[in-house]
Write an enzyme that holds these catalytic residues in place. Structure first.
Site, mmCIF file in Angstrom:
data_model
loop_
_atom_site.group_PDB
_atom_site.id
_atom_site.type_symbol
_atom_site.label_atom_id
_atom_site.label_comp_id
_atom_site.label_asym_id
_atom_site.label_seq_id
_atom_site.Cartn_x
_atom_site.Cartn_y
_atom_site.Cartn_z
ATOM 1 N N LYS A 21 0.838 -1.212 0.000
ATOM 2 C CA LYS A 21 0.000 0.000 0.000
ATOM 3 C C LYS A 21 0.873 1.263 0.000
ATOM 4 O O LYS A 21 0.682 2.162 -0.806
ATOM 5 C CB LYS A 21 -0.946 0.004 1.216
ATOM 6 C CG LYS A 21 -1.890 -1.187 1.271
ATOM 7 C CD LYS A 21 -2.870 -1.088 2.431
ATOM 8 C CE LYS A 21 -2.236 -1.126 3.800
ATOM 9 N NZ LYS A 21 -1.555 -2.412 4.150
ATOM 10 N N ARG B 239 10.850 -1.464 11.158
ATOM 11 C CA ARG B 239 9.699 -1.164 12.021
ATOM 12 C C ARG B 239 9.569 -2.233 13.102
ATOM 13 O O ARG B 239 9.583 -3.420 12.798
ATOM 14 C CB ARG B 239 8.414 -1.114 11.182
ATOM 15 C CG ARG B 239 8.108 0.278 10.661
ATOM 16 C CD ARG B 239 6.961 0.349 9.712
ATOM 17 N NE ARG B 239 5.762 -0.367 10.083
ATOM 18 C CZ ARG B 239 4.666 -0.399 9.342
ATOM 19 N NH1 ARG B 239 4.607 0.266 8.201
ATOM 20 N NH2 ARG B 239 3.602 -1.068 9.717
ATOM 21 N N ARG C 150 -10.224 0.641 8.005
ATOM 22 C CA ARG C 150 -9.719 -0.689 8.318
ATOM 23 C C ARG C 150 -10.790 -1.577 8.925
ATOM 24 O O ARG C 150 -10.528 -2.738 9.244
ATOM 25 C CB ARG C 150 -8.592 -0.536 9.334
ATOM 26 C CG ARG C 150 -7.268 -1.071 8.868
ATOM 27 C CD ARG C 150 -6.272 -0.768 9.947
ATOM 28 N NE ARG C 150 -5.061 -1.484 9.764
ATOM 29 C CZ ARG C 150 -3.991 -0.985 9.147
ATOM 30 N NH1 ARG C 150 -4.014 0.207 8.616
ATOM 31 N NH2 ARG C 150 -2.896 -1.701 9.082
ATOM 32 N N ARG D 200 -0.993 -9.202 13.189
ATOM 33 C CA ARG D 200 -1.561 -8.192 12.274
ATOM 34 C C ARG D 200 -2.345 -8.866 11.147
ATOM 35 O O ARG D 200 -3.390 -8.376 10.730
ATOM 36 C CB ARG D 200 -0.437 -7.314 11.696
ATOM 37 C CG ARG D 200 0.099 -6.311 12.706
ATOM 38 C CD ARG D 200 1.462 -5.771 12.325
ATOM 39 N NE ARG D 200 1.460 -5.024 11.095
ATOM 40 C CZ ARG D 200 2.543 -4.791 10.359
ATOM 41 N NH1 ARG D 200 3.718 -5.266 10.738
ATOM 42 N NH2 ARG D 200 2.463 -4.098 9.253
ATOM 43 N N ARG E 89 11.621 -5.822 5.216
ATOM 44 C CA ARG E 89 11.324 -4.388 5.031
ATOM 45 C C ARG E 89 12.239 -3.478 5.850
ATOM 46 O O ARG E 89 12.508 -3.718 7.020
ATOM 47 C CB ARG E 89 9.879 -4.075 5.402
ATOM 48 C CG ARG E 89 9.613 -2.565 5.329
ATOM 49 C CD ARG E 89 8.193 -2.184 5.291
ATOM 50 N NE ARG E 89 7.433 -2.738 6.386
ATOM 51 C CZ ARG E 89 6.124 -2.596 6.505
ATOM 52 N NH1 ARG E 89 5.447 -1.923 5.606
ATOM 53 N NH2 ARG E 89 5.489 -3.130 7.521
HETATM 54 P P1 AP5 Z 1 4.733 -1.576 2.002
HETATM 55 O O1 AP5 Z 1 4.493 -0.751 0.793
HETATM 56 O O2 AP5 Z 1 5.429 -0.952 3.150
HETATM 57 O O3 AP5 Z 1 3.374 -2.298 2.452
HETATM 58 P P2 AP5 Z 1 2.131 -1.745 3.253
HETATM 59 O O4 AP5 Z 1 0.925 -2.377 2.668
HETATM 60 O O5 AP5 Z 1 2.165 -0.253 3.340
HETATM 61 O O6 AP5 Z 1 2.436 -2.406 4.650
HETATM 62 P P3 AP5 Z 1 2.203 -1.847 6.135
HETATM 63 O O7 AP5 Z 1 2.900 -2.824 7.037
HETATM 64 O O8 AP5 Z 1 2.597 -0.401 6.213
HETATM 65 O O9 AP5 Z 1 0.698 -2.006 6.265
HETATM 66 P P4 AP5 Z 1 -0.112 -2.027 7.547
HETATM 67 O O10 AP5 Z 1 -1.443 -1.827 7.018
HETATM 68 O O11 AP5 Z 1 0.057 -3.209 8.413
HETATM 69 O O12 AP5 Z 1 0.590 -0.901 8.454
HETATM 70 P P5 AP5 Z 1 0.187 0.592 8.785
HETATM 71 O O13 AP5 Z 1 1.406 1.376 8.867
HETATM 72 O O14 AP5 Z 1 -0.916 1.028 7.927
HETATM 73 O O15 AP5 Z 1 5.554 -2.874 1.507
HETATM 74 C C1 AP5 Z 1 5.970 -3.853 2.462
HETATM 75 C C2 AP5 Z 1 7.344 -4.402 2.035
HETATM 76 O O16 AP5 Z 1 7.188 -5.118 0.810
HETATM 77 C C3 AP5 Z 1 8.377 -3.312 1.738
HETATM 78 O O17 AP5 Z 1 9.643 -3.769 2.145
HETATM 79 C C4 AP5 Z 1 8.331 -3.135 0.222
HETATM 80 O O18 AP5 Z 1 9.574 -2.699 -0.296
HETATM 81 C C5 AP5 Z 1 7.966 -4.534 -0.237
HETATM 82 N N1 AP5 Z 1 7.149 -4.553 -1.436
HETATM 83 C C6 AP5 Z 1 6.105 -3.729 -1.750
HETATM 84 N N2 AP5 Z 1 5.572 -4.068 -2.927
HETATM 85 C C7 AP5 Z 1 6.272 -5.166 -3.367
HETATM 86 C C8 AP5 Z 1 6.187 -5.994 -4.516
HETATM 87 N N3 AP5 Z 1 5.255 -5.787 -5.462
HETATM 88 N N4 AP5 Z 1 7.034 -7.041 -4.622
HETATM 89 C C9 AP5 Z 1 7.997 -7.274 -3.659
HETATM 90 N N5 AP5 Z 1 8.132 -6.514 -2.540
HETATM 91 C C10 AP5 Z 1 7.289 -5.475 -2.409
HETATM 92 O O19 AP5 Z 1 -0.415 0.411 10.253
HETATM 93 C C11 AP5 Z 1 0.417 0.076 11.347
HETATM 94 C C12 AP5 Z 1 -0.436 -0.077 12.587
HETATM 95 O O20 AP5 Z 1 -1.099 1.167 12.884
HETATM 96 C C13 AP5 Z 1 -1.562 -1.105 12.489
HETATM 97 O O21 AP5 Z 1 -1.119 -2.415 12.767
HETATM 98 C C14 AP5 Z 1 -2.543 -0.577 13.535
HETATM 99 O O22 AP5 Z 1 -2.112 -0.929 14.820
HETATM 100 C C15 AP5 Z 1 -2.405 0.938 13.397
HETATM 101 N N6 AP5 Z 1 -3.402 1.499 12.470
HETATM 102 C C16 AP5 Z 1 -3.150 2.062 11.261
HETATM 103 N N7 AP5 Z 1 -4.281 2.465 10.680
HETATM 104 C C17 AP5 Z 1 -5.282 2.155 11.533
HETATM 105 C C18 AP5 Z 1 -6.684 2.295 11.467
HETATM 106 N N8 AP5 Z 1 -7.298 2.836 10.398
HETATM 107 N N9 AP5 Z 1 -7.410 1.838 12.528
HETATM 108 C C19 AP5 Z 1 -6.820 1.300 13.594
HETATM 109 N N10 AP5 Z 1 -5.496 1.124 13.708
HETATM 110 C C20 AP5 Z 1 -4.724 1.547 12.682
HETATM 111 MG MG MG Z 2 2.381 1.111 4.908
#
Ligand code: AP5
Ligand code: MG
Length: 231
Positions: free
Chosen positions: A29, A174, A104, A185, A141
């Site tokens: 994402k 992270r 979410r 997660r 990552r």
């Molecule tokens: P990356 O692009 O970083 O993936 P991502 O989908 O952004 O992953 P996140 O871990 O950030 O998602 P998340 O939803 O768990 O975390 P968030 O920060 O939103 O890519 C991942 C890796 O893969 C990278 O190394 C990249 O280089 C690689 N990659 C990407 N594309 C690729 C491809 N095509 N092929 C190969 N490799 C690839 O949330 C964190 C925490 O915050 C949550 O757990 C929760 O506790 C809280 N939170 C956030 N939003 C909310 C909400 N709305 N409500 C409640 N709690 C929330």
């Molecule tokens: Mg992310």
């Protein structure tokens, strides 16, 4: 005969559009959001990044969010909603925005539906990636502390270890990418977030993509679909 592949962008546009990137943790994402936000000239709003900013500043929201994020759980809505809707009220969102990590849950999606400007078309981009791939991606990552650039040791490592290619900032792992937290997660994603796939399918606004392909391929498929459907 030599075939020359065109590098011209499909469409570069200023048309208003609201995008939601939906998918499991590590589905790409954030990676795709950065490029799409640049392409469509809309702000990239990541709820996870907003929480990480609060955590680094040790605000009340940050201290509270940390407990949940480090346990792999969702942060309660009382801390999510105001933060998100305050951000959406900024003038830079008047012509669209890209949401990454929000909504979410169905409750968050309903809250968004009640608040958003319905004149701006909404598109939900769902990145499908198998759980086993997610675990591997989280293991590799790395993220820049300064500019948020995302790397992966297995597919896109920085040129110099520990240093961001883009800004020279420090690269870190992270804490919630720890293997046990990633499994939690994923469990939370399947239970609370994946129902949004049906929710937005029923509204006819969900586009599904195979996120388990090369990152550039995913990006061009996303862009092509957005352009074909709405612009
Ligand atoms: P990356 O692009 O970083 O993936 P991502 O989908 O952004 O992953 P996140 O871990 O950030 O998602 P998340 O939803 O768990 O975390 P968030 O920060 O939103 O890519 C991942 C890796 O893969 C990278 O190394 C990249 O280089 C690689 N990659 C990407 N594309 C690729 C491809 N095509 N092929 C190969 N490799 C690839 O949330 C964190 C925490 O915050 C949550 O757990 C929760 O506790 C809280 N939170 C956030 N939003 C909310 C909400 N709305 N409500 C409640 N709690 C929330
Ligand atoms: Mg992310």
């Amino acid at each position: 005969m030599i075939m020359i592949k065109s590098t011209k962008p499909l469409v570069s546009t200023q048309a208003a559009v609201a995008l939601i990137l939906l998918g499991p943790p590590g589905s790409g994402k954030g990676t795709q959001a950065k490029r799409l936000a640049h392409e469509y000239q809309i702000p990239h709003i990541s709820s996870g990044d907003l929480f990480r900013e609060h955590m680094s500043k040790e605000t009340i929201i940050g201290l509270k969010a940390k407990e949940f994020i480090q346990a792999g759980k969702l942060v309660p809505d009382e801390f999510v909603m105001d933060m998100l809707f305050d951000r959406l009220a900024h003038p830079d969102c008047a012509r669209g925005y890209l949401l990454d990590g929000f909504p979410r849950t169905v409750a968050q999606a309903e809250a968004l539906a009640g608040k958003r400007d319905i004149k701006i078309p909404l598109i939900v981009l769902y990145l499908e990636v198998p759980d086993a791939v997610i675990v591997k991606r989280a293991e590799g990552r790395l993220v820049c502390k300064n500019c948020g650039m995302v790397y992966n040791l297995y597919s896109s490592s920085p040129r110099l270890p520990g240093v961001c290619d883009k800004c020279g900032g420090e690269i870190y792992r992270r804490p919630d990418d720890d293997a046990n937290i990633v499994l939690k997660r994923l469990e939370v994603y399947h239970e609370l977030t994946s129902p949004l796939i049906q929710y937005y399918t029923d509204q006819g606004i969900l586009l599904k993509f195979d996120g388990n392909q090369n990152s550039d391929t995913v990006y061009y498929q996303l862009k092509k679909s957005i352009n074909e459907k709405y612009l």
